[in-house]
Design a protein around this motif. Structure first.
Motif, PDB file in Angstrom:
ATOM      1  N   ILE A 297       0.916  -1.297  -0.123  1.00  0.00           N
ATOM      2  CA  ILE A 297       0.031  -0.049  -0.073  1.00  0.00           C
ATOM      3  C   ILE A 297       0.878   1.267   0.103  1.00  0.00           C
ATOM      4  CG2 ILE A 297      -1.650   1.204   1.269  1.00  0.00           C
ATOM      5  CD1 ILE A 297      -2.794  -1.410  -0.307  1.00  0.00           C
TER       6      ILE A 297
ATOM      7  N   ALA B 263      -6.833   3.164   4.167  1.00  0.00           N
ATOM      8  CA  ALA B 263      -6.537   1.706   4.735  1.00  0.00           C
ATOM      9  C   ALA B 263      -7.391   1.347   5.692  1.00  0.00           C
ATOM     10  CB  ALA B 263      -5.264   1.404   4.875  1.00  0.00           C
TER      11      ALA B 263
ATOM     12  N   TYR C  41      -8.289   0.528   0.899  1.00  0.00           N
ATOM     13  CA  TYR C  41      -7.705  -0.721   0.871  1.00  0.00           C
ATOM     14  C   TYR C  41      -8.431  -1.432   2.082  1.00  0.00           C
ATOM     15  CZ  TYR C  41      -5.412  -4.749  -0.341  1.00  0.00           C
ATOM     16  OH  TYR C  41      -5.222  -6.113  -0.910  1.00  0.00           O
TER      17      TYR C  41
END
Lengths: 466, 260
Positions: free
Chosen positions: A108, A121, A201
């Protein structure tokens, strides 16, 4: 950090749990109230949640999709709210070490540096890291996690939240509405183009975890935005549940593209409700890639409510192994004249996997000069696999042009022979044909994602000879 | 002269039905052989068999290429030895671009030696030879190509993959005269550059032989070579057709039966 690498699924590791808050199993009024309180939410949201919870209890399970598999979900055995950390990281360094390691492994921070305008995230129930490029902030683009969005922009959230997907829509939308946490809140001001993608994510770490993120994207007049989400989870012996709600609103002349690459481990129930409303001259595109999960039931939909609005759903699904069922599709409603739509569905089933296309195309009376193309292609790699198509059309207007095409194919020996005659191995040839079959989807992805997706397909296809 | 391809008493079956009945053929390095015959005489069966098509079973006999018996090799293994088949009906592979396909093939045959840039440069040069628009590099293989474009694409693949032995299954069918010249010139250019290449050219018509000079001509009737000769045989066939050979074969068979 303990890691438990699964041979087949590269994201199958999990971290040791060390959480700020972990709810007990099961769903109660008390839990929902407590959750809302912990999040310091306004009264209207607490009430919204409780009403939704009531709806959830009253609603029956869906009668479509894989009703047998749905019965396996034990709502009493799920952790509905897990808060991994006290504070959200503003810089990568502020993210707790264990969690950071996970996202490092998933690539990421690297992806953010390279090609993202902003990234979010989410780990378990909460977004643990969030960033947006300064130039976009200055333009007035809002990209926050949904909880922060509610805190910082309560009037916008209140105005649009659950207007596109009300809790009463279906049992899982009601469930999400009651226990939602995290997800993204995006607002793009008029005539602003966000040129590189925003990404979120999602990662589940706890066994029997339920992740219920909630996303709302509003593209104001003449603006455009591309949002990408990716999902992974460890491989546990018992199932987890992911049930998101995603609402998109494209105002006059706006464009939203929403890309999903779903790669949940094969014990995650992925039951997601996604819906968009497109106003006059607006464009909404869902690019939906389903590689993982045990059962996915997801039919991104678009309501074309303004003249000349255009909607597109391009989805691919890979069902691999007898325990996997991808029940995916699309739903498009033409509610205004001169609206156009395209549905392209590609599914691959192998090793006993099952892929279904379930689609609805609806044209309201008075929606004249509508054009729509629906194309469903299924590729079956062996005899043990299954592919079904459930297309529904409700057309209440005569002045429409609709094309529908459906094919089911297998990898033909002649094609294999052709490729192999050029020196390409059988395995490689099959992979080329499969990748070629998916190309219509892959070519729409940013390059990094295309490479990643091809690699995923390659991993899935390994040892598929025989 | 060194032997490149040797076919000995080759019997081929498809779904347990014998199609080729004991074919013998020898082709040396640097030679061009032409195989002529009517539709359904077994020419394409031989072409596909040489390349290792899984549907064609060798029931007896052998194919030896460059000193190695290749009866049991897979198509890609044969390609690695240097065999190439230009298809009569090339297939389309949706989603796979011409450039990607050729690059993968090149990689499989020779390892990953050429840089993408050099590869593209080479591809464009060869495309220019065949007057193929560069845009075809990013189109999907044979997807929506015209008959002539497909045939030229086969020759392009040959030029790119540099085989030692080339089987061309009717590279001339369906071509107009300009395309035919392009294809023939390209084959000749390849042969000039690779003087040791062996070529087996399958065709119905003598027309392409105005441009490509064969060393030997063989005629196929009902799954076997019934007549071999020099280039003049092709001209004779052009004049007389195949009937006399068919009749002759029928008479021979009758004679054998009568003796019994």
């Amino acid at each position: 950090m303990s890691t438990e690498l699964n041979q087949e699924y590269q994201y199958g590791f999990h971290d040791v749990e060390n959480y700020t808050f972990k709810s007990g199993r099961g769903l109660t009024i008390d839990l929902v109230t407590k959750m809302s309180k912990m999040k310091k939410e306004p009264q209207w949201m607490t009430e919204f949640r409780l009403k939704a919870l009531d709806t959830f209890f009253k609603k029956p399970m869906p009668k479509w999709g894989n009703t047998e598999l749905l019965k396996e979900i034990d709502f009493e055995n799920i952790f509905y709210y897990v808060k991994p950390t006290e504070n959200q990281g503003k810089t990568w360094d502020e993210v707790p070490k264990e969690i950071k390691n996970t996202f490092d492994r998933l690539g990421i921070p690297e992806a953010e540096r390279k090609f993202l305008a902003g990234v979010s995230a989410q780990y378990e129930s909460e977004v643990i890291y969030h960033s947006l490029r300064e130039d976009l902030k200055k333009l007035g683009v809002i990209f926050l996690d949904m909880d922060s969005g509610l805190r910082e922009y309560p009037e916008i959230v209140k105005k649009y939240f659950a207007t596109i997907i009300p809790p009463e829509d279906n049992k899982f939308a009601a469930l999400n509405s009651a226990v939602w946490s995290g997800g993204s809140f995006i607002y793009v001001p008029p005539h602003t183009n966000v040129e590189i993608p925003l990404q979120a994510y999602f990662r589940i770490n706890t066994e029997n975890m339920g992740q219920f993120e909630r996303t709302l994207i509003i593209a104001d007049e003449g603006s455009s935005v591309h949002y990408i989400e990716g999902c992974t989870a460890p491989t546990y012996s018992s199932d987890s549940l992911h049930s998101a709600v995603v609402e998109l609103l494209a105002l006059k002349g706006a464009k939203i593209r929403y890309t999903t690459i779903q790669n949940w481990s094969k014990n995650v129930f992925n039951l997601v409700t996604k819906r968009a409303v497109a106003h006059e001259d607006a464009v909404v595109e869902w690019l939906d890639g389903n590689m993982g999960s045990k059962l996915t039931m997801k039919y991104p939909s678009i309501y074309l409510v303004g003249e000349r609005a255009h909607g597109e759903v391009v989805s691919v699904a890979l069902a691999s192994g007898k325990d996997q069922h991808q029940d995916a599709g699309a739903k498009i409603v033409h509610a205004a004249p001169n609206t156009t739509s395209v549905i392209i569905s590609k599914s691959i089933s192998r090793n006993g996997g099952r892929a279904s296309y379930r689609g609805l195309l609806k044209v309201h009376k008075g929606a004249t000069n509508v054009k729509s193309t629906v194309k469903c292609d299924a590729l079956m790699l062996d005899e043990h696999s299954r592919s079904d198509t459930y297309p529904t059309m409700e057309i209440a207007e005569k002045d429409v042009r609709i094309e529908h095409e459906a094919t089911v194919s297998k990898i033909e020996d002649e094609k294999l022979f052709y490729l192999m005659s050029r020196g390409i191995s059988e395995e490689q040839a099959k992979l080329m044909i499969v990748n070629g079959f998916m190309e219509v989807f892959v070519k729409e992805l940013p390059m990094e994602y295309a490479v990643e997706l091809n690699r995923l397909i390659e991993l899935e296809m390994e040892g598929s000879i025989g | 002269m060194t032997m490149l391809l040797k076919i000995e008493d080759l019997h081929i079956e498809i779904s347990e039905k014998e199609i080729l009945h004991g074919v013998n053929l020898e082709i040396n390095k640097g030679e061009v052989h032409v195989l002529m015959g009517r539709n359904g005489s077994g020419k394409s069966t031989l072409s596909n068999t040489l390349m290792g098509h899984p549907a064609y079973k060798v029931s007896s006999g052998s194919i030896t290429f460059d000193g190695q018996v290749i009866n049991n090799l897979k198509p890609n293994e044969r390609a690695k030895l240097g065999l190439f088949l230009g298809f009569q009906y090339p297939l389309s592979i949706p989603g796979v671009t011409v450039a990607n396909f050729l690059r993968q093939a090149n990689k499989a045959l020779r390892g990953d030696s050429t840089s993408p840039r050099d590869f593209r440069k080479l591809l464009y040069e060869k495309m220019d030879d065949l007057e193929i628009d560069h845009a075809f590099a990013t189109r999907y293989i044979n997807d929506g190509f015209s008959g002539g474009e497909k045939k030229r694409m086969e020759i392009l693949q040959m030029a790119m993959l540099e085989p030692k032995f080339v089987i061309l299954d009717e590279p001339d069918s369906g071509l107009d005269i300009d395309s035919l010249k392009l294809v023939a010139n390209s084959i000749n250019r390849y042969k000039e550059k690779n003087p040791h290449v062996g070529i087996l050219l399958v065709t119905h018509y003598q027309r392409i032989l105005d441009y490509i000079k064969p060393d030997k001509v063989h005629v196929f009737v009902e799954g076997n070579v019934v007549e071999s000769g020099g280039p003049e045989l092709a001209l004779e066939l052009e004049k007389k057709g195949y009937d006399w050979l068919t009749v002759r074969e029928e008479e021979k068979r009758q004679l054998v039966e009568d003796k019994r």
